[in-house]
Design a protein around this motif. Structure first.
Motif, PDB file in Angstrom:
ATOM      1  N   GLY A  46       0.821  -1.206   0.000  1.00  0.00           N
ATOM      2  CA  GLY A  46       0.000   0.000   0.000  1.00  0.00           C
ATOM      3  C   GLY A  46       0.853   1.254   0.000  1.00  0.00           C
ATOM      4  O   GLY A  46       0.571   2.213  -0.717  1.00  0.00           O
ATOM      5  N   VAL A  47       1.908   1.242   0.821  1.00  0.00           N
ATOM      6  CA  VAL A  47       2.827   2.385   0.869  1.00  0.00           C
ATOM      7  C   VAL A  47       3.505   2.569  -0.482  1.00  0.00           C
ATOM      8  O   VAL A  47       3.623   3.692  -0.999  1.00  0.00           O
ATOM      9  CB  VAL A  47       3.869   2.197   1.982  1.00  0.00           C
ATOM     10  CG1 VAL A  47       4.952   3.276   1.892  1.00  0.00           C
ATOM     11  CG2 VAL A  47       3.203   2.226   3.344  1.00  0.00           C
ATOM     12  N   ILE A  48       3.973   1.450  -1.070  1.00  0.00           N
ATOM     13  CA  ILE A  48       4.625   1.518  -2.377  1.00  0.00           C
ATOM     14  C   ILE A  48       3.667   2.069  -3.422  1.00  0.00           C
ATOM     15  O   ILE A  48       4.032   2.919  -4.248  1.00  0.00           O
ATOM     16  CB  ILE A  48       5.142   0.130  -2.804  1.00  0.00           C
ATOM     17  CG1 ILE A  48       6.282  -0.309  -1.881  1.00  0.00           C
ATOM     18  CG2 ILE A  48       5.619   0.145  -4.259  1.00  0.00           C
ATOM     19  CD1 ILE A  48       6.750  -1.727  -2.118  1.00  0.00           C
ATOM     20  N   TYR A  49       2.393   1.598  -3.366  1.00  0.00           N
ATOM     21  CA  TYR A  49       1.407   2.062  -4.344  1.00  0.00           C
ATOM     22  C   TYR A  49       1.183   3.565  -4.204  1.00  0.00           C
ATOM     23  O   TYR A  49       1.082   4.288  -5.197  1.00  0.00           O
ATOM     24  CB  TYR A  49       0.087   1.311  -4.160  1.00  0.00           C
ATOM     25  CG  TYR A  49      -0.952   1.681  -5.197  1.00  0.00           C
ATOM     26  CD1 TYR A  49      -0.939   1.090  -6.445  1.00  0.00           C
ATOM     27  CD2 TYR A  49      -1.924   2.642  -4.916  1.00  0.00           C
ATOM     28  CE1 TYR A  49      -1.883   1.433  -7.409  1.00  0.00           C
ATOM     29  CE2 TYR A  49      -2.867   2.998  -5.866  1.00  0.00           C
ATOM     30  CZ  TYR A  49      -2.842   2.388  -7.116  1.00  0.00           C
ATOM     31  OH  TYR A  49      -3.763   2.735  -8.061  1.00  0.00           O
ATOM     32  N   GLN A  50       1.103   4.041  -2.951  1.00  0.00           N
ATOM     33  CA  GLN A  50       0.924   5.464  -2.736  1.00  0.00           C
ATOM     34  C   GLN A  50       2.108   6.270  -3.261  1.00  0.00           C
ATOM     35  O   GLN A  50       1.947   7.389  -3.732  1.00  0.00           O
ATOM     36  CB  GLN A  50       0.727   5.756  -1.246  1.00  0.00           C
ATOM     37  CG  GLN A  50      -0.637   5.308  -0.708  1.00  0.00           C
ATOM     38  CD  GLN A  50      -0.807   5.641   0.762  1.00  0.00           C
ATOM     39  OE1 GLN A  50       0.146   5.964   1.458  1.00  0.00           O
ATOM     40  NE2 GLN A  50      -2.045   5.554   1.240  1.00  0.00           N
ATOM     41  N   MET A  51       3.306   5.690  -3.186  1.00  0.00           N
ATOM     42  CA  MET A  51       4.508   6.390  -3.622  1.00  0.00           C
ATOM     43  C   MET A  51       4.619   6.448  -5.135  1.00  0.00           C
ATOM     44  O   MET A  51       4.968   7.490  -5.704  1.00  0.00           O
ATOM     45  CB  MET A  51       5.761   5.717  -3.041  1.00  0.00           C
ATOM     46  CG  MET A  51       5.933   5.879  -1.546  1.00  0.00           C
ATOM     47  SD  MET A  51       7.368   4.950  -0.937  1.00  0.00           S
ATOM     48  CE  MET A  51       8.697   5.707  -1.858  1.00  0.00           C
ATOM     49  N   VAL A  52       4.350   5.362  -5.826  1.00  0.00           N
ATOM     50  CA  VAL A  52       4.631   5.290  -7.269  1.00  0.00           C
ATOM     51  C   VAL A  52       3.391   5.121  -8.128  1.00  0.00           C
ATOM     52  O   VAL A  52       3.459   5.278  -9.351  1.00  0.00           O
ATOM     53  CB  VAL A  52       5.632   4.151  -7.581  1.00  0.00           C
ATOM     54  CG1 VAL A  52       6.928   4.351  -6.820  1.00  0.00           C
ATOM     55  CG2 VAL A  52       5.030   2.783  -7.245  1.00  0.00           C
ATOM     56  N   GLY A  53       2.234   4.763  -7.531  1.00  0.00           N
ATOM     57  CA  GLY A  53       1.024   4.598  -8.315  1.00  0.00           C
ATOM     58  C   GLY A  53       1.064   3.363  -9.188  1.00  0.00           C
ATOM     59  O   GLY A  53       2.027   2.585  -9.181  1.00  0.00           O
ATOM     60  N   LYS A  54       0.011   3.184  -9.989  1.00  0.00           N
ATOM     61  CA  LYS A  54      -0.047   1.983 -10.827  1.00  0.00           C
ATOM     62  C   LYS A  54       0.986   2.013 -11.945  1.00  0.00           C
ATOM     63  O   LYS A  54       1.445   0.963 -12.400  1.00  0.00           O
ATOM     64  CB  LYS A  54      -1.448   1.794 -11.395  1.00  0.00           C
ATOM     65  CG  LYS A  54      -1.904   2.844 -12.386  1.00  0.00           C
ATOM     66  CD  LYS A  54      -3.303   2.511 -12.904  1.00  0.00           C
ATOM     67  CE  LYS A  54      -3.760   3.533 -13.938  1.00  0.00           C
ATOM     68  NZ  LYS A  54      -5.122   3.214 -14.439  1.00  0.00           N
TER      69      LYS A  54
END
Length: 375
Positions: A28-36
């Motif tokens: 979730g943190v990674i997704y928030q940082m870099v998006g899809k």
């Protein structure tokens, strides 16, 4: 026994649940940082590593992806550097580098045009001369956009040899083998011209450039200079700190430079009251970029200098270089900059007091600047 077994199973389930939650939070943190889009890049590399059947170099794949990503910004000033290119850049910015001793520009789409040959360097010994064109390096053509890779390809490990295809001013092409060596460059040269005009040529805004400019201007003043001509032609800029140090030295008290970041935060650099009270001129051409442009713009804005030469590109963004875990780096535009009064050069470039182009004879731009200083 049953109770003990239940406790063990409960413990294992708790550990598994903790792992799942931790991974989920991490993703979730990674997704928030870099998006899809960022996750798509990571997934693409994962698929290549897991599924691709051919031979490949993972480092080259990653470098190509990073280079493409920076190119996708559509910003001519942002760029990607491989580990080797990044090391070479860091060395060059100390005004020391391993190379052959030529200064080039990108005026010709057929290759790198030599504008200066370092005295006593390998290029001079090999017979290279200003005005000639380097069209290939080790068989790699420098035509078109590839010419922007030329300088990095010419540099390399000390003691190695580079093969240059050179087109002379007579149109004849020859291949020259040049041995790379470690060279130290002085970013500033100066001399007294007729009518007590101090001529100061600055090649870049990297390490020691501000101190050297101060030294040479002070020397020329002590020798009786009544005006100064700063030559910023073929100067690609450099560190903003060097620029503001120079402007602080030359200009009286007041705002001399403004930077603005993505969030809109502004930083205003002020000059103190100490200054050089002499009329000035600045020479520029199409290869006067960045800090060199703003040097001219700020002196003109204060009314102490005229600008002579050719229209400039109007660079108005500063780049920060970020080293990546694999040793490569991305340099991306992270700030807009302005003169002390808030003027941007983007889309306009410098306002020339006199537009002059060089011919085959003499230095018409310098002559025009000297004429304006006499008025």
């Amino acid at each position: 026994m049953r109770k003990k077994r239940f406790s063990l199973i409960h413990l294992l389930l708790l550990v598994l649940l903790t792992v799942v939650v931790t991974v989920g939070v991490g993703l979730g943190v990674i997704y928030q940082m870099v998006g899809k889009e960022g996750l798509s890049l990571l997934e693409g590399l994962h698929l290549i590593n897991e599924k691709f059947v051919g031979e490949y170099d993972e480092g080259e794949v990653v470098d190509a992806a990073l280079e493409g990503m920076v190119e996708g910004l559509g910003d001519r000033w942002s760029y990607f550097l491989t580990e080797e290119e990044y090391e070479a850049q860091n060395q060059r910015r100390t005004n020391q580098y391993v190379g052959v001793g030529v200064t080039v520009n990108y005026a010709s789409e057929e290759g790198l045009q030599i504008v200066e040959v370092t005295a006593g360097g390998p290029a001079e010994e090999a017979g290279l001369q200003p005005g000639e064109l380097i069209t290939a390096v080790d068989g790699f053509s420098l035509a078109g956009e590839a010419r922007y890779e030329g300088a990095n390809k010419i540099q390399g490990e000390e003691g190695t040899t580079v093969s240059l295809e050179v087109r002379g001013t007579d149109g004849q092409t020859r291949t020259v083998e040049v041995k790379r060596t470690k060279l130290e460059t002085d970013p500033v040269s100066a001399e007294m011209l007729e009518n007590n005009v101090g001529y100061v040529r600055l090649s870049n805004f990297y390490d020691r450039s501000a101190d050297r400019l101060k030294e040479e201007v002070t020397r020329l003043q002590e020798e009786g200079a009544t005006a100064l001509a700063f030559d910023m032609r073929n100067n690609g800029g450099g560190y903003l700190s060097q620029l503001t140090d120079m402007l602080d030295f030359l200009l009286p008290e007041g705002p001399i430079f403004i930077t603005r970041d993505r969030a809109g935060n502004e930083k205003v650099t002020q000059s103190d009251a100490s200054c050089v009270d002499l009329p000035m001129a600045v020479l520029v051409n199409a290869d006067t970029y960045s800090a060199a442009e703003f040097f001219a713009a700020e002196l003109q804005e204060w009314g102490v200098a005229v600008i002579v030469g050719e229209p400039t590109s109007g660079k108005g963004y500063s780049q920060q270089t970020f080293e990546l875990p694999n040793g490569s780096a991305v340099a991306i535009s992270t700030g807009a900059y302005f003169t002390g009064s808030g003027t941007s050069l983007i889309g306009t470039g410098l306002t020339l007091d006199k537009e002059v182009y060089l011919t085959d004879q003499g230095d018409a731009q310098l002559e025009a600047a000297l004429e304006l200083l006499e008025q």
